[in-house]
Design a protein around this motif. Structure first.
Motif, PDB file in Angstrom:
ATOM      1  N   LEU A 282       0.852  -1.186   0.000  1.00 19.31           N
ATOM      2  CA  LEU A 282       0.000   0.000   0.000  1.00 19.31           C
ATOM      3  C   LEU A 282       0.885   1.231   0.000  1.00 19.31           C
ATOM      4  CD1 LEU A 282      -2.879   1.236   0.304  1.00 19.31           C
ATOM      5  CD2 LEU A 282      -2.521   1.145   2.775  1.00 19.31           C
ATOM      6  N   GLN A 283       0.594   2.148  -0.898  1.00 19.75           N
ATOM      7  CA  GLN A 283       1.354   3.391  -0.961  1.00 19.75           C
ATOM      8  C   GLN A 283       0.562   4.486  -0.272  1.00 19.75           C
ATOM      9  OE1 GLN A 283       2.288   4.768  -4.890  1.00 19.75           O
ATOM     10  NE2 GLN A 283       3.474   6.517  -4.166  1.00 19.75           N
ATOM     11  N   LEU A 284       1.151   5.068   0.750  1.00 17.46           N
ATOM     12  CA  LEU A 284       0.507   6.157   1.476  1.00 17.46           C
ATOM     13  C   LEU A 284       1.121   7.470   1.026  1.00 17.46           C
ATOM     14  CD1 LEU A 284       0.347   4.754   5.118  1.00 17.46           C
ATOM     15  CD2 LEU A 284      -1.439   4.768   3.388  1.00 17.46           C
ATOM     16  N   ALA A 285       0.334   8.253   0.358  1.00 14.19           N
ATOM     17  CA  ALA A 285       0.780   9.576  -0.082  1.00 14.19           C
ATOM     18  C   ALA A 285      -0.436  10.466  -0.164  1.00 14.19           C
ATOM     19  CB  ALA A 285       1.488   9.503  -1.430  1.00 14.19           C
ATOM     20  N   SER A 286      -0.335  11.639   0.398  1.00 18.92           N
ATOM     21  CA  SER A 286      -1.488  12.534   0.439  1.00 18.92           C
ATOM     22  C   SER A 286      -1.964  12.913  -0.952  1.00 18.92           C
ATOM     23  CB  SER A 286      -1.138  13.800   1.229  1.00 18.92           C
ATOM     24  OG  SER A 286       0.001  14.433   0.668  1.00 18.92           O
ATOM     25  N   SER A 287      -1.081  12.829  -1.942  1.00 22.25           N
ATOM     26  CA  SER A 287      -1.461  13.234  -3.296  1.00 22.25           C
ATOM     27  C   SER A 287      -2.165  12.124  -4.060  1.00 22.25           C
ATOM     28  CB  SER A 287      -0.215  13.674  -4.077  1.00 22.25           C
ATOM     29  OG  SER A 287       0.716  12.604  -4.167  1.00 22.25           O
ATOM     30  N   THR A 288      -2.126  10.872  -3.553  1.00 19.40           N
ATOM     31  CA  THR A 288      -2.707   9.766  -4.304  1.00 19.40           C
ATOM     32  C   THR A 288      -3.936   9.162  -3.642  1.00 19.40           C
ATOM     33  OG1 THR A 288      -1.230   8.194  -3.200  1.00 19.40           O
ATOM     34  CG2 THR A 288      -0.468   9.148  -5.265  1.00 19.40           C
ATOM     35  N   LEU A 289      -4.192   9.506  -2.386  1.00 24.94           N
ATOM     36  CA  LEU A 289      -5.336   8.928  -1.693  1.00 24.94           C
ATOM     37  C   LEU A 289      -6.566   9.806  -1.854  1.00 24.94           C
ATOM     38  CD1 LEU A 289      -3.729   7.629   1.587  1.00 24.94           C
ATOM     39  CD2 LEU A 289      -4.630   6.275  -0.285  1.00 24.94           C
ATOM     40  N   HIS A 290      -7.703   9.169  -2.075  1.00 24.18           N
ATOM     41  CA  HIS A 290      -8.953   9.902  -2.245  1.00 24.18           C
ATOM     42  C   HIS A 290      -9.622  10.043  -0.885  1.00 24.18           C
ATOM     43  CE1 HIS A 290      -8.534   9.648  -6.569  1.00 24.18           C
ATOM     44  NE2 HIS A 290      -8.288   8.361  -6.435  1.00 24.18           N
ATOM     45  N   ILE A 291      -9.162  11.022  -0.127  1.00 21.98           N
ATOM     46  CA  ILE A 291      -9.686  11.266   1.210  1.00 21.98           C
ATOM     47  C   ILE A 291     -10.165  12.703   1.278  1.00 21.98           C
ATOM     48  CG2 ILE A 291      -9.110  11.407   3.666  1.00 21.98           C
ATOM     49  CD1 ILE A 291      -7.161   9.178   3.281  1.00 21.98           C
ATOM     50  N   GLU A 292     -11.344  12.877   1.800  1.00 15.50           N
ATOM     51  CA  GLU A 292     -11.907  14.219   1.914  1.00 15.50           C
ATOM     52  C   GLU A 292     -11.088  15.040   2.891  1.00 15.50           C
ATOM     53  OE1 GLU A 292     -15.804  15.821   4.068  1.00 15.50           O
ATOM     54  OE2 GLU A 292     -16.216  14.542   2.347  1.00 15.50           O
ATOM     55  N   PRO A 293     -10.623  16.218   2.500  1.00 10.58           N
ATOM     56  CA  PRO A 293      -9.844  17.042   3.432  1.00 10.58           C
ATOM     57  C   PRO A 293     -10.633  17.312   4.700  1.00 10.58           C
ATOM     58  CG  PRO A 293      -9.756  17.945   1.216  1.00 10.58           C
ATOM     59  CD  PRO A 293     -10.805  16.858   1.206  1.00 10.58           C
ATOM     60  N   ALA A 294      -9.948  17.221   5.825  1.00  6.31           N
ATOM     61  CA  ALA A 294     -10.637  17.364   7.102  1.00  6.31           C
ATOM     62  C   ALA A 294     -10.516  18.747   7.694  1.00  6.31           C
ATOM     63  CB  ALA A 294     -10.081  16.351   8.110  1.00  6.31           C
ATOM     64  N   VAL A 295      -9.551  19.527   7.238  1.00  4.77           N
ATOM     65  CA  VAL A 295      -9.310  20.813   7.880  1.00  4.77           C
ATOM     66  C   VAL A 295     -10.177  21.881   7.246  1.00  4.77           C
ATOM     67  CG1 VAL A 295      -7.589  22.545   8.463  1.00  4.77           C
ATOM     68  CG2 VAL A 295      -6.944  20.135   8.343  1.00  4.77           C
ATOM     69  N   PRO A 296     -11.125  22.431   7.983  1.00  2.00           N
ATOM     70  CA  PRO A 296     -11.959  23.487   7.416  1.00  2.00           C
ATOM     71  C   PRO A 296     -11.213  24.809   7.427  1.00  2.00           C
ATOM     72  CG  PRO A 296     -12.569  23.113   9.694  1.00  2.00           C
ATOM     73  CD  PRO A 296     -11.473  22.125   9.374  1.00  2.00           C
ATOM     74  N   SER A 297     -11.563  25.680   6.491  1.00  2.00           N
ATOM     75  CA  SER A 297     -10.974  27.007   6.536  1.00  2.00           C
ATOM     76  C   SER A 297     -11.540  27.750   7.736  1.00  2.00           C
ATOM     77  CB  SER A 297     -11.308  27.774   5.248  1.00  2.00           C
ATOM     78  OG  SER A 297     -12.712  27.878   5.101  1.00  2.00           O
ATOM     79  N   GLU A 298     -10.756  28.681   8.231  1.00  2.37           N
ATOM     80  CA  GLU A 298     -11.202  29.441   9.393  1.00  2.37           C
ATOM     81  C   GLU A 298     -12.423  30.266   9.018  1.00  2.37           C
ATOM     82  OE1 GLU A 298      -9.451  32.716  12.556  1.00  2.37           O
ATOM     83  OE2 GLU A 298      -8.172  31.800  11.041  1.00  2.37           O
ATOM     84  N   ARG A 299     -13.500  30.083   9.757  1.00  3.35           N
ATOM     85  CA  ARG A 299     -14.729  30.765   9.408  1.00  3.35           C
ATOM     86  C   ARG A 299     -14.728  32.183   9.949  1.00  3.35           C
ATOM     87  NH1 ARG A 299     -19.690  27.255  11.145  1.00  3.35           N
ATOM     88  NH2 ARG A 299     -18.801  27.722  13.170  1.00  3.35           N
ATOM     89  N   PRO A 300     -15.413  33.084   9.246  1.00  4.71           N
ATOM     90  CA  PRO A 300     -15.518  34.452   9.756  1.00  4.71           C
ATOM     91  C   PRO A 300     -16.152  34.469  11.135  1.00  4.71           C
ATOM     92  CG  PRO A 300     -16.262  34.318   7.480  1.00  4.71           C
ATOM     93  CD  PRO A 300     -16.057  32.912   7.955  1.00  4.71           C
ATOM     94  N   ASN A 301     -15.801  35.453  11.912  1.00  2.00           N
ATOM     95  CA  ASN A 301     -16.245  35.527  13.293  1.00  2.00           C
ATOM     96  C   ASN A 301     -17.760  35.589  13.422  1.00  2.00           C
ATOM     97  OD1 ASN A 301     -15.639  35.733  16.110  1.00  2.00           O
ATOM     98  ND2 ASN A 301     -16.265  37.869  15.999  1.00  2.00           N
ATOM     99  N   ILE A 302     -18.447  36.128  12.426  1.00  3.50           N
ATOM    100  CA  ILE A 302     -19.897  36.253  12.523  1.00  3.50           C
ATOM    101  C   ILE A 302     -20.562  34.877  12.610  1.00  3.50           C
ATOM    102  CG2 ILE A 302     -20.300  36.320  10.028  1.00  3.50           C
ATOM    103  CD1 ILE A 302     -22.499  38.405  10.600  1.00  3.50           C
ATOM    104  N   PHE A 303     -19.992  33.866  11.959  1.00  2.00           N
ATOM    105  CA  PHE A 303     -20.547  32.522  12.038  1.00  2.00           C
ATOM    106  C   PHE A 303     -20.369  31.951  13.439  1.00  2.00           C
ATOM    107  CE2 PHE A 303     -19.600  32.892   7.467  1.00  2.00           C
ATOM    108  CZ  PHE A 303     -20.854  32.605   6.956  1.00  2.00           C
ATOM    109  N   VAL A 304     -19.211  32.205  14.031  1.00  2.00           N
ATOM    110  CA  VAL A 304     -18.964  31.750  15.395  1.00  2.00           C
ATOM    111  C   VAL A 304     -19.945  32.410  16.351  1.00  2.00           C
ATOM    112  CG1 VAL A 304     -17.273  31.659  17.258  1.00  2.00           C
ATOM    113  CG2 VAL A 304     -16.532  31.341  14.891  1.00  2.00           C
ATOM    114  N   LEU A 305     -20.136  33.716  16.203  1.00  2.00           N
ATOM    115  CA  LEU A 305     -21.076  34.435  17.058  1.00  2.00           C
ATOM    116  C   LEU A 305     -22.485  33.862  16.922  1.00  2.00           C
ATOM    117  CD1 LEU A 305     -19.901  38.108  16.431  1.00  2.00           C
ATOM    118  CD2 LEU A 305     -19.753  36.856  18.590  1.00  2.00           C
ATOM    119  N   TYR A 306     -22.877  33.554  15.698  1.00  2.00           N
ATOM    120  CA  TYR A 306     -24.230  33.037  15.469  1.00  2.00           C
ATOM    121  C   TYR A 306     -24.416  31.685  16.156  1.00  2.00           C
ATOM    122  CZ  TYR A 306     -28.533  31.745  13.074  1.00  2.00           C
ATOM    123  OH  TYR A 306     -29.829  31.379  12.816  1.00  2.00           O
TER     124      TYR A 306
END
Length: 239
Positions: free
Chosen positions: A125-149
């Motif tokens: 098995l070859q483990l490489a982030s560029s070859t595996l079909h895995i949904e990225p887990a890290v969300p982009s930082e959301r604007p503060n208004i979403f956190v407040l809501y």
């Protein structure tokens, strides 16, 4: 900065094994290792497909983890590497190098993780982030208004999200935070009420004389008023 509590409504859940709390956490005496371990468990739970793993590059690009480890080392990158080394040494994580030697790969030390590591070491098995079909887990930082809501009103809905994005483009962060604060102080946890406060400020100015949306932090907030009577507030809640 303080945490105002979990909002009502349905919240996303992260499944964690009971052994984490009864056996592993009592052994961890390093704050960075603890935060990194919990963060990786959260990331792995958000992955899709198999095998599930995280890479050093992925972790170093994670702004949430960087904020969490702020102040624990000279740089977030150093804190992440030190925490990973401790987690591997403790046996929580398994560490592998990709075939190219460029990717540092971390798997949970579980039956599935151990099988994956064994197959990788045997070349099956070859483990490489560029070859595996895995949904990225890290969300982009959301604007503060979403956190407040979510912290003060509840679960975010797609239609509301569009309105929040528009409000964030239109009003300054200070105005948005103050409008949320006034709504909470008056126990009116309703976005339409908050939106009308912002609209009235934009049209008529604020009691402190501010007529633009670039109000500086640290201003006198004691002169802010509710803007709406209790009867008006009830109308917004009912809509």
């Amino acid at each position: 900065m303080s945490f105002s509590g979990f909002p009502g409504g349905r919240l996303a859940q992260t499944p964690l094994p009971n052994l984490l709390f009864s056996e592993l956490i009592p052994q961890i005496d390093d704050l960075g290792e603890l935060k990194t371990t919990l963060h990786i468990l959260w990331l792995l739970s958000r992955k899709r497909g198999e095998p599930r793993f995280v890479t050093l590059q992925e972790l170093q690009g994670d702004s949430t983890l960087a904020r969490s480890l702020s102040g624990l080392a000279a740089t977030p990158a150093e804190a992440i590497e030190a925490s990973l080394k401790k987690a591997v040494g403790r046996g929580t994580l398994l560490h592998l190098l990709s075939e190219s030697g460029l990717d540092h790969i971390y798997l949970l030390n579980s039956p599935q993780g151990r099988r994956t590591a064994e197959k990788a070491e045997l070349g099956e098995l070859q483990l490489a982030s560029s070859t595996l079909h895995i949904e990225p887990a890290v969300p982009s930082e959301r604007p503060n208004i979403f956190v407040l809501y979510e912290q003060n009103i509840g679960l975010l809905q797609p239609m509301i999200a569009q309105e929040l994005e528009e409000a964030e483009r239109t009003y300054s962060p200070e105005w948005i935070e103050d409008a949320f604060r006034i709504a909470i102080e008056n126990n009116v946890r309703n976005w339409k009420y908050i939106r009308r406060i912002l609209e009235r400020w934009a049209a008529e100015g604020r009691d402190d004389g501010t007529t633009t949306q670039s109000r500086s932090r640290g201003g006198d907030k004691s002169r802010d008023r509710t803007w709406y009577t209790e009867e008006e507030a009830r109308k917004f809640i009912q809509r």
